[in-house]
Design an enzyme around this catalytic site. Sequence first.
Site, PDB file in Angstrom:
ATOM      1  N   GLY A   1      -1.593 -12.184  -8.903  1.00  0.00           N
ATOM      2  CA  GLY A   1      -0.651 -11.227  -8.315  1.00  0.00           C
ATOM      3  C   GLY A   1      -0.860 -11.198  -6.811  1.00  0.00           C
ATOM      4  O   GLY A   1      -1.756 -10.510  -6.337  1.00  0.00           O
TER       5      GLY A   1
ATOM      6  N   GLY B   1      -3.710  -7.833  -3.499  1.00  0.00           N
ATOM      7  CA  GLY B   1      -4.201  -9.142  -3.925  1.00  0.00           C
ATOM      8  C   GLY B   1      -4.553 -10.017  -2.728  1.00  0.00           C
ATOM      9  O   GLY B   1      -5.611 -10.655  -2.684  1.00  0.00           O
TER      10      GLY B   1
ATOM     11  N   ASN C   1      -2.122   0.909 -10.540  1.00  0.00           N
ATOM     12  CA  ASN C   1      -1.933   2.363 -10.514  1.00  0.00           C
ATOM     13  C   ASN C   1      -1.705   2.861 -11.931  1.00  0.00           C
ATOM     14  O   ASN C   1      -1.383   2.089 -12.834  1.00  0.00           O
ATOM     15  CB  ASN C   1      -0.663   2.706  -9.716  1.00  0.00           C
ATOM     16  CG  ASN C   1      -0.930   2.719  -8.233  1.00  0.00           C
ATOM     17  OD1 ASN C   1      -2.035   3.026  -7.795  1.00  0.00           O
ATOM     18  ND2 ASN C   1       0.091   2.391  -7.462  1.00  0.00           N
TER      19      ASN C   1
ATOM     20  N   ALA D   1      -2.369  -1.421   2.513  1.00  0.00           N
ATOM     21  CA  ALA D   1      -1.984  -2.761   2.977  1.00  0.00           C
ATOM     22  C   ALA D   1      -0.511  -2.987   2.685  1.00  0.00           C
ATOM     23  O   ALA D   1       0.020  -2.411   1.736  1.00  0.00           O
ATOM     24  CB  ALA D   1      -2.817  -3.822   2.282  1.00  0.00           C
TER      25      ALA D   1
ATOM     26  N   LYS E   1      -5.781  10.044  -9.730  1.00  0.00           N
ATOM     27  CA  LYS E   1      -4.825   9.379  -8.828  1.00  0.00           C
ATOM     28  C   LYS E   1      -3.417   9.458  -9.425  1.00  0.00           C
ATOM     29  O   LYS E   1      -2.439   9.683  -8.722  1.00  0.00           O
ATOM     30  CB  LYS E   1      -5.246   7.920  -8.619  1.00  0.00           C
ATOM     31  CG  LYS E   1      -4.420   7.222  -7.554  1.00  0.00           C
ATOM     32  CD  LYS E   1      -5.003   5.904  -7.137  1.00  0.00           C
ATOM     33  CE  LYS E   1      -4.189   5.326  -5.991  1.00  0.00           C
ATOM     34  NZ  LYS E   1      -4.338   3.889  -5.877  1.00  0.00           N
TER      35      LYS E   1
ATOM     36  N   ASN F   1       0.018  10.911  -7.851  1.00  0.00           N
ATOM     37  CA  ASN F   1       1.212  10.062  -7.813  1.00  0.00           C
ATOM     38  C   ASN F   1       2.386  10.713  -8.546  1.00  0.00           C
ATOM     39  O   ASN F   1       3.526  10.629  -8.099  1.00  0.00           O
ATOM     40  CB  ASN F   1       0.929   8.691  -8.441  1.00  0.00           C
ATOM     41  CG  ASN F   1       0.139   7.780  -7.515  1.00  0.00           C
ATOM     42  OD1 ASN F   1      -0.629   6.958  -7.960  1.00  0.00           O
ATOM     43  ND2 ASN F   1       0.309   7.937  -6.213  1.00  0.00           N
TER      44      ASN F   1
ATOM     45  N   ASN G   1       5.373  10.821  -6.061  1.00  0.00           N
ATOM     46  CA  ASN G   1       6.220   9.624  -6.062  1.00  0.00           C
ATOM     47  C   ASN G   1       7.623   9.798  -6.635  1.00  0.00           C
ATOM     48  O   ASN G   1       8.597   9.385  -6.001  1.00  0.00           O
ATOM     49  CB  ASN G   1       5.491   8.469  -6.751  1.00  0.00           C
ATOM     50  CG  ASN G   1       4.413   7.871  -5.861  1.00  0.00           C
ATOM     51  OD1 ASN G   1       4.219   8.314  -4.742  1.00  0.00           O
ATOM     52  ND2 ASN G   1       3.714   6.880  -6.345  1.00  0.00           N
TER      53      ASN G   1
ATOM     54  N   ASN H   1       6.759  11.567   2.476  1.00  0.00           N
ATOM     55  CA  ASN H   1       5.914  12.472   1.679  1.00  0.00           C
ATOM     56  C   ASN H   1       5.889  13.896   2.238  1.00  0.00           C
ATOM     57  O   ASN H   1       5.959  14.878   1.493  1.00  0.00           O
ATOM     58  CB  ASN H   1       4.481  11.933   1.587  1.00  0.00           C
ATOM     59  CG  ASN H   1       4.410  10.649   0.783  1.00  0.00           C
ATOM     60  OD1 ASN H   1       5.399  10.235   0.174  1.00  0.00           O
ATOM     61  ND2 ASN H   1       3.255   9.995   0.784  1.00  0.00           N
TER      62      ASN H   1
HETATM   63  O1  PAF Z   1       1.894   5.570  -4.166  1.00  0.00           O
HETATM   64  C1  PAF Z   1       1.675   5.917  -2.996  1.00  0.00           C
HETATM   65  O2  PAF Z   1       2.435   5.647  -2.069  1.00  0.00           O
HETATM   66  C2  PAF Z   1       0.380   6.649  -2.691  1.00  0.00           C
HETATM   67  O3  PAF Z   1      -0.438   6.595  -3.802  1.00  0.00           O
HETATM   68  C3  PAF Z   1       0.584   8.111  -2.247  1.00  0.00           C
HETATM   69  C4  PAF Z   1      -0.722   8.842  -2.377  1.00  0.00           C
HETATM   70  C5  PAF Z   1       1.647   8.825  -3.047  1.00  0.00           C
HETATM   71  C6  PAF Z   1       0.874   8.176  -0.781  1.00  0.00           C
HETATM   72  O4  PAF Z   1       2.086   7.639  -0.393  1.00  0.00           O
END
Ligand code: PAF
Length: 306
Positions: A8, A13, A102, A127, A183, A187, A191, A201
């Site tokens: 990937g 990666g 994730n 990154a 995490k 998210n 998200n 955000n």
């Molecule tokens: O998925 C993402 O972009 C990140 O995990 C987070 C913490 C939501 C920050 O943008």
Amino acid sequence: MTTHWILGPGAIGRLLAHSLSPFVEVAVIGRRALPSRQVLTTPEGNVHIQHLTSLTAVQLVADTPESPAFVHITTKAMAAEAALSSIASALPPSTPLVLWQNGFYAQPRITETWPGPVLCATTTQGAYLTGDDGVVHAGRGPTFMGDLDNQHTGLSEALAALLSETGFTAAAVGDIRSRLWQKLAVNAAINPLVALHGLRNGELRGEAYSSRVVAVVKEVTAILAKEGVAPPNGGEGDTAWLALVWQVVENTANNKASMLQDVEAKRFTERGAILGPLIESAERHGLGCEVLKGLDQELTLLEARF
Ligand code: PAF
């Protein structure tokens, strides 16, 4: 020299490949081969050029290469199992895998089905790609690793030590399951809402969205309690989870979250790996999760238009 395969060639990666390459042999595996000349821009703005071995899965399987010491799977969550299948015939079943996804979708599934050790990693290294030959390391952050059943501590420690040599801040931990769920909780609160409404955000703090964040966190808190995941920072209940979410929103106020980037590029999102495990857990424990289901439904409709 030991070999690490990186399956990937996305941003994490390629960051891994650049970092590991001076220390171990590295092969980056994707659906198509990348140029061997690869450019890394560091958080300080320095530019490093390295030649990395890049192969397609088809080439790799046909070449019957020497077995690797580790296979890092750095695809999106929903693509991890198919990517592993594409090279499985070239791997001894005892090969250690490292899952960098994730959410909490690929990790339990692959842990259950792969005969060898399966480590899971969670990182806050930032990154992004600048094309087929470039990756920018935007920000440094810690990386934690371990396996879901705490059967391979020595292997996690060895890998964390190697990664630390390469410049990662990496540690083996005994609670990777909780860290992955933690995490995922953050998210889930950020998200879907930013992806559906095209927000940075920080805009979640506004009147129009903050109560929606609170509603998501309320459902997530009840689910994580059933999963045995303790609230963060020694706090209690939804107050502790909400404080963590607002802290991440604050720290990443100008970010376009990964799910928003997917929606803007008309790519399928990671909703299945983030909302999916929460909804599945809620149903298993007889908890209501109308807010999470609503977000999942809205994202499904959005993705259907891609
Ligand atoms: O998925 C993402 O972009 C990140 O995990 C987070 C913490 C939501 C920050 O943008």
